[in-house]
Every structure is written in C-alpha cells, then in structure tokens.
Scaffold this motif. Structure first.
Motif, PDB file in Angstrom:
ATOM      1  N   VAL A   1      18.218  15.824  37.031  1.00 61.45           N
ATOM      2  CA  VAL A   1      17.872  16.397  35.727  1.00 61.45           C
ATOM      3  C   VAL A   1      17.766  15.290  34.687  1.00 61.45           C
ATOM      4  O   VAL A   1      16.825  15.256  33.874  1.00 61.45           O
ATOM      5  N   ALA A   2      18.727  14.355  34.707  1.00 61.48           N
ATOM      6  CA  ALA A   2      18.668  13.220  33.780  1.00 61.48           C
ATOM      7  C   ALA A   2      17.429  12.383  34.039  1.00 61.48           C
ATOM      8  O   ALA A   2      16.831  11.833  33.102  1.00 61.48           O
ATOM      9  N   LEU A   3      17.021  12.278  35.301  1.00 63.29           N
ATOM     10  CA  LEU A   3      15.815  11.514  35.635  1.00 63.29           C
ATOM     11  C   LEU A   3      14.591  12.115  34.962  1.00 63.29           C
ATOM     12  O   LEU A   3      13.770  11.394  34.380  1.00 63.29           O
TER      13      LEU A   3
ATOM     14  N   SER B   1      13.265   3.965  31.980  1.00 65.22           N
ATOM     15  CA  SER B   1      13.147   5.171  31.174  1.00 65.22           C
ATOM     16  C   SER B   1      12.274   4.908  29.962  1.00 65.22           C
ATOM     17  O   SER B   1      12.008   3.753  29.606  1.00 65.22           O
ATOM     18  N   ALA B   2      11.838   5.983  29.313  1.00 66.40           N
ATOM     19  CA  ALA B   2      10.953   5.843  28.158  1.00 66.40           C
ATOM     20  C   ALA B   2      11.610   5.036  27.041  1.00 66.40           C
ATOM     21  O   ALA B   2      10.932   4.295  26.326  1.00 66.40           O
ATOM     22  N   ASP B   3      12.944   5.166  26.902  1.00 66.53           N
ATOM     23  CA  ASP B   3      13.622   4.409  25.838  1.00 66.53           C
ATOM     24  C   ASP B   3      14.019   3.006  26.276  1.00 66.53           C
ATOM     25  O   ASP B   3      14.587   2.236  25.499  1.00 66.53           O
TER      26      ASP B   3
ATOM     27  N   LEU C   1      12.405  10.226  31.962  1.00 67.01           N
ATOM     28  CA  LEU C   1      11.006   9.855  32.206  1.00 67.01           C
ATOM     29  C   LEU C   1       9.999  10.799  31.559  1.00 67.01           C
ATOM     30  O   LEU C   1       8.793  10.571  31.659  1.00 67.01           O
ATOM     31  N   ALA C   2      10.484  11.844  30.865  1.00 67.20           N
ATOM     32  CA  ALA C   2       9.610  12.907  30.369  1.00 67.20           C
ATOM     33  C   ALA C   2       8.374  12.409  29.621  1.00 67.20           C
ATOM     34  O   ALA C   2       7.249  12.856  29.917  1.00 67.20           O
ATOM     35  N   PRO C   3       8.501  11.497  28.649  1.00 65.94           N
ATOM     36  CA  PRO C   3       7.290  11.066  27.935  1.00 65.94           C
ATOM     37  C   PRO C   3       6.261  10.410  28.854  1.00 65.94           C
ATOM     38  O   PRO C   3       5.051  10.558  28.646  1.00 65.94           O
ATOM     39  N   MET C   4       6.736   9.705  29.867  1.00 67.55           N
ATOM     40  CA  MET C   4       5.820   9.041  30.789  1.00 67.55           C
ATOM     41  C   MET C   4       5.158  10.050  31.739  1.00 67.55           C
ATOM     42  O   MET C   4       4.051   9.828  32.224  1.00 67.55           O
ATOM     43  N   LEU C   5       5.855  11.159  31.993  1.00 64.76           N
ATOM     44  CA  LEU C   5       5.318  12.181  32.880  1.00 64.76           C
ATOM     45  C   LEU C   5       4.363  13.129  32.162  1.00 64.76           C
ATOM     46  O   LEU C   5       3.736  13.980  32.788  1.00 64.76           O
TER      47      LEU C   5
END
Length: 608
Positions: free
Chosen positions: A101-103, A61-63, A107-111
């Motif tokens: 949804v958690a995925l 994950s991003a964090d 990963l949002a910043p990377m996507l």
C-alpha cells in the motif's frame, strides 16, 4: 531476446517453505503484489527503473525520499521478472518492511494516480491485497494438491485476478460481510433470489431451439415453479402476466429493493422465493456455477459493484441481443471440422432476460448504470462436455502460485509425466491454435484471457479448451452476411495493421507473457525456449492452413513489432468503465509504445 540479463536463481521449494515458516503470509503477499506493481507499471513504462549494477534496479518515490531496490531480468515483451524476495524498501537510509500500500502511495504521481483519485484506487487495491493476504490458513492449498482438485476448488483458490491489472478485485460496494458471503475466493455457495416481473416490462431472448419457459422448468423443477405461481395467485395476480428471473442476493437488497421500490409496491415486480439449488461465484464474480446440479447452466446476473475497471451491471438492452449474437457465432463455427477435430468447444449464452424500468428507462440512454439493475442470462455448463478421465481447470490457474510460492503449472506438468517443453506444446495447440483460427478463418476476436477459457485436462495434461463469454466479448470484423439486426455493438472495423493484436496483444502480452515469467523464474522452461516453442507452434498452425495464406500475410503474426495496450492505464483513466464497448480497438492502444514481437525471427530456431 531479453533486453537485459542477470541470473535469477529459482528458489527451491524447500527454501521457500522455510521462509514461509518465519515470515507471515501477509508479508509474503505484500511482497508478491509489490512485485506485480513494479513489474506491470514498468512494463507499461509508467516506471523507469534505474540499473544500479548488473541485474539490480532501483525506483525512487515521487518525493525522492524512498528507494525500492530489487533484482530482475527483463525478458521478452519488456517483461520484468522480479525476484520478490530481493525487494527492499529504504527510506532515509533505513530499511523498512515492504508494504504494498505504501508502495502505491509513494509512486502514485509517477503511475498517473492524481490526489483526488488516489483514495478510491487505494480502496480497490487494499481489497485486492486482502483477497490473498487475509485468507485463512485452512483455505490455503498446496499446488500439488490443487493439481488433483475438482473444478470449483481450483476456481475458489485463485487469488491472482487479472494477470496484468494490479487492482483487480476492488469489489467497491461490497461490505466485509458481503465478501465473505459472495466473493469467489470465499467459496460459500448461496441461493439466488427469484422475482416475477410484468411481461410488458421484460426483454426475453433465446438462441434457436431454446424456449425460455422450458429452460426455467429444467433449471428450477416443476415443483419450484408451482410454488412461484402460488405466491402470485395468493396475492391476486395471474402468473401468465409475469416472467420469472433471478437476482443476486446483494443486488436484490442493495439495488432492486431501493431503486425499484415503486415497481415492487405496485406489483410490477414480485419476490417469489429462492432458488432450490446452491450457486458458487466464479472469478468473474457475477457469474454463478450451480454446485447442487453442476450440469445445469451457469447463471450470470447484474451486480452493481465496481470491480476491475467496470460497474458490473447488466442491461435489458444487452440481454435482448446477447443470445442472438451467440446464435450467430454458433451457426458460423458449429461443425467446423478443424475445431471439432481438436476438441475445441464454446459454451453459449442460450437465454437472457432484462427488466425495463418504466421510471428509469425513458430518462436514460443505453449504457446508463440505471438500466443495468435487474437482468440475467444462462450460459451452458462445461460439465456435460467432459469425457472419461477428463477434468476442468480455469486457464487462470496456470499463473497461480500457492502460499509457498510453488506454481500450479509445475504441479500439472509433474502430474502429466511430460517434459515441460512437451506440455507447453500441447497447451499451445489447445489454446493458441483455436484462438488464432477463429480470428483468421472467421474474423472473430474474443477476449481469451485466463478467466475466459477453461482447460480440459487428462491427468494434468492439456487435452482441449472451452471458450466462454461469447456475447459480450466477441468482436466481429467487417460486415458479415446474415449478422442479426440490432446487434451492431459486436461489429468492429479495424485497419489491417492492428487486427493481429487479437493474438499478439490479447494472447501474447496479456497471458503468455506472465506465463513465460512463471515458467522462467521457476526453472521449468527459459523465456527464450518458451518463445521458441510459441514460434514453432504458430508455424505449425500456419502450415496446417495454407488456404488462409492471404489472411496470414495481411495480419502478420510474425510482424517485428506491435502496439502495446496499457491495461492499468485504462483502468486509472476510468475505473467504472475502463473500456467502452463501442470504442474501436485502435483507440485502446498506446501508439507510442511498440513491443518487439517475441516470435519474430525465430522460425526454425527451436530445438528438434
């Protein structure tokens, strides 16, 4: 041809069913869409999974606190074939349930999803997930049963949406009740709202040989039209001063009655009744199939919801030109001996009508959503084209997996009695060959993804294909003779080096790539054999058309590499208009991402 190899064991159907009995379908679809997220964003290089051991990968994950582990093969076209049952979500050493949804959030910043756009993207994504995860058990149909089902049962059973785009069924604007009424997977037929609009505010266009009023009489019946006339006369209006047109019930309630309240109050728009026939929404959601009288036309209407990268309105500007474009395409290809010989057909948009608002049109430019409120078009039905023993299925169904994980394409193959490789050969002749022919013979590029093509089958065997969505999807290269005035939106000028993307990107990457993964992971045909079959089919096609040799040389289908188009990236850039119809095709590609052509160098390799 893959970049890495590991043994992904096809899971037997009995084992998948046993899993389904112990794991809720909700969890099954969380895993299924989690697989798609990891696969498609890795394919677009937004994610870079790390190989931890042969065939095993991880994404953090991003964090950095959560790790997603899975087993995968990387097939041709950087196609990540991920074993969804192997996906593990581990945070701080503890394994947690896979949550799609958690995925996305992890990963949002990377996507490339920023904090401000994440909530709206999640809304589209959650709606997409619910489409399959929340389906009632009585609506779940096994692949074997679906292979023998009728056209519209197959249509309403599709839950995958676009094979490449993750958040493909957002339906922003629909309430939960609207989805149960009007979403294609709900399978609930409904009636259209009919209105009368002042003639001077309407744009009407038809193909040659079609009269608008005669079409309405055929579609509605003389009795219904007489009732509409009576409504106008009873209000003191002359029917000769008006045109009749349909509206989607949601559009009427949520948009027309609000934005055009003054038009209604002043009699420029008059509601006159409902359609006598019932209609069922198709996968494209604003196109409706007549379930009462299937031989009658599809009706496509404006529907101002946000869905898969676009606000789905329709404008009078487009209605004015759509039948003209269809007419020109029809005049060009009708009677073509090759297309006729293989049974390939197009269903045309034969009539269209759009209302021009005297309030909004003068203050907006073409393309504005405020011009896309009240319009409709009629497209031919494929039902009258069927011969004895033929049945229809959307081509999107070839990617469908049922609730047990069994692929529908396998059930079609089983029903046909053909070996899988032979079934694919016949399928490629019905799909790949005519699409390539239209590009190389007539310089016409369409958008032939799964939903835009209808397969004609005989006992599960591909017999021929029917292409739809002509007026909005066609791109016409060059400056063809006799092209209708005012239809320049369909014209495109592209350099030679990317014209072949009409096959290499639109067909290979957007549809054959995900189909290859289904066939490979379920043990039907290996990825390597599949692309051998595609190469064989293309060479067969090229050899059959020696007069097109110059075009084949200029726009090489066997080119070593071609540029990628990142569909999810385009949607994230603008979820209300992911592609502008006026953009060049070249503007959509990622010039820094070149894909190895899976048929390059394969000529002569296939088994005889």
């Amino acid at each position: 041809m893959g970049l890495a190899v590991s043994a992904l064991r096809p899971v037997p159907a009995a084992e998948r069913r046993a899993r389904g009995s112990s794991v809720s379908y909700r969890q099954t679809y969380h895993r299924r869409i989690a697989r798609k997220i990891l696969a498609e964003f890795s394919h677009e290089r937004a994610l870079s999974p790390v190989e931890t051991s042969p065939g095993a990968y991880a994404v953090r994950s991003a964090d950095g606190g959560t790790e997603y582990r899975f087993r995968a093969e990387i097939l041709s076209l950087e196609n990540w074939a991920i074993d969804e049952s192997s996906i593990r979500r581990v945070r701080d050493g503890e394994e947690l349930p896979v949550d799609a949804v958690a995925l996305v959030t992890d990963l949002a910043p990377m996507l490339g999803i920023g904090p401000q756009s994440l909530p709206e993207y999640l809304e589209e994504f959650v709606n997409t997930l619910a489409l399959s995860a929340d389906r009632p058990d009585e609506r779940r149909i096994t692949a074997r049963d679906l292979a023998r089902a009728d056209f519209q049962t197959i249509e309403q059973t599709m839950t995958e949406g676009h094979p490449c785009i993750v958040a493909n069924a957002g339906r922003l604007g629909f309430s939960a009740e609207d989805i149960s009424r009007y979403a294609p997977e709900a399978g609930n037929p409904f009636r259209l709202v009919w209105v009368a609009a002042r003639r001077e505010h309407c744009e009407v266009a038809t193909v040659a040989g079609v009269d608008y009023d005669t079409l309405l009489a055929d579609e509605l019946g003389a009795g219904t039209l007489a009732e509409f006339d009576s409504v106008l006369r009873e209000s003191g209006r002359d029917p000769d001063d008006y045109r009749y047109l349909p509206a989607h019930p949601w559009q009427w309630d949520e948009k027309v009655r609000k934005l055009y309240w003054a038009d209604i109050a002043e009699g420029r728009i008059v509601p006159v009744g409902q359609s006598p026939d019932l209609y069922q929404a198709q996968q494209s959601i604003r196109t409706m199939f007549n379930t009462t009288t299937p031989a009658r036309h599809y009706v496509k209407t404006a529907l101002s919801i946000v869905n898969m990268g676009f606000t789905r309105g329709m404008s009078a500007d487009y209605m004015r030109t759509t039948p003209l474009i269809n007419d020109w395409v029809r005049s060009l290809v009708a009677g073509d001996p090759y297309l006729t010989g293989i049974g390939f057909e197009m269903i045309y948009e034969v009539a269209a009508i759009g209302y021009r608002s005297p309030t909004f049109d003068p203050i907006t430019r073409p393309g504005s959503e405020y011009r896309k409120i009240l319009s409709a078009l009629w497209r031919q039905s494929p039902v009258p084209l069927l011969g004895h023993g033929e049945h229809l299925a959307t081509m999107a169904s070839l990617l469908h997996l049922d609730h047990h994980g069994d692929p529908l394409v396998s059930a079609f193959i089983e029903r046909s009695g053909l070996a899988a490789a032979e079934w694919i050969r016949r399928y490629l002749r019905t799909y790949l060959h005519p699409v390539a022919y239209l590009l190389y013979r007539y310089e016409l590029k369409f958008s032939p993804h799964g939903e835009n093509l209808i397969l004609v089958l005989r006992d599960g065997m591909p017999a021929r294909a029917i292409l739809k969505d002509i007026g909005e999807e066609v791109s016409v290269f060059g400056d063809p003779e006799g092209f209708p005035e005012g239809c320049s939106r369909a014209l495109t000028t592209e350099p030679d080096e990317i014209r072949n993307l009409g096959v290499l990107s639109d067909v290979f990457d957007d549809f054959l790539r995900p189909l290859a993964a289904v066939l490979h992971t379920h043990g039907l045909v290996s990825d390597d054999e599949f692309w051998d079959l595609v190469a064989e089919s293309l060479q067969e096609f090229v050899a059959a058309h020696p007069d097109l040799a110059d075009a084949f040389a200029r726009w090489d289908l066997f080119a070593p590499r071609f540029a990628a188009v990142h569909m999810n990236g385009l949607q994230l850039r603008n979820n209300k208009r992911m592609v502008d119809i006026e953009d060049s095709y070249a503007s959509l590609i990622d010039a820094g991402h070149m894909l190895a052509n899976p048929v390059a160098g394969r000529v002569g390799r296939w088994p005889r």
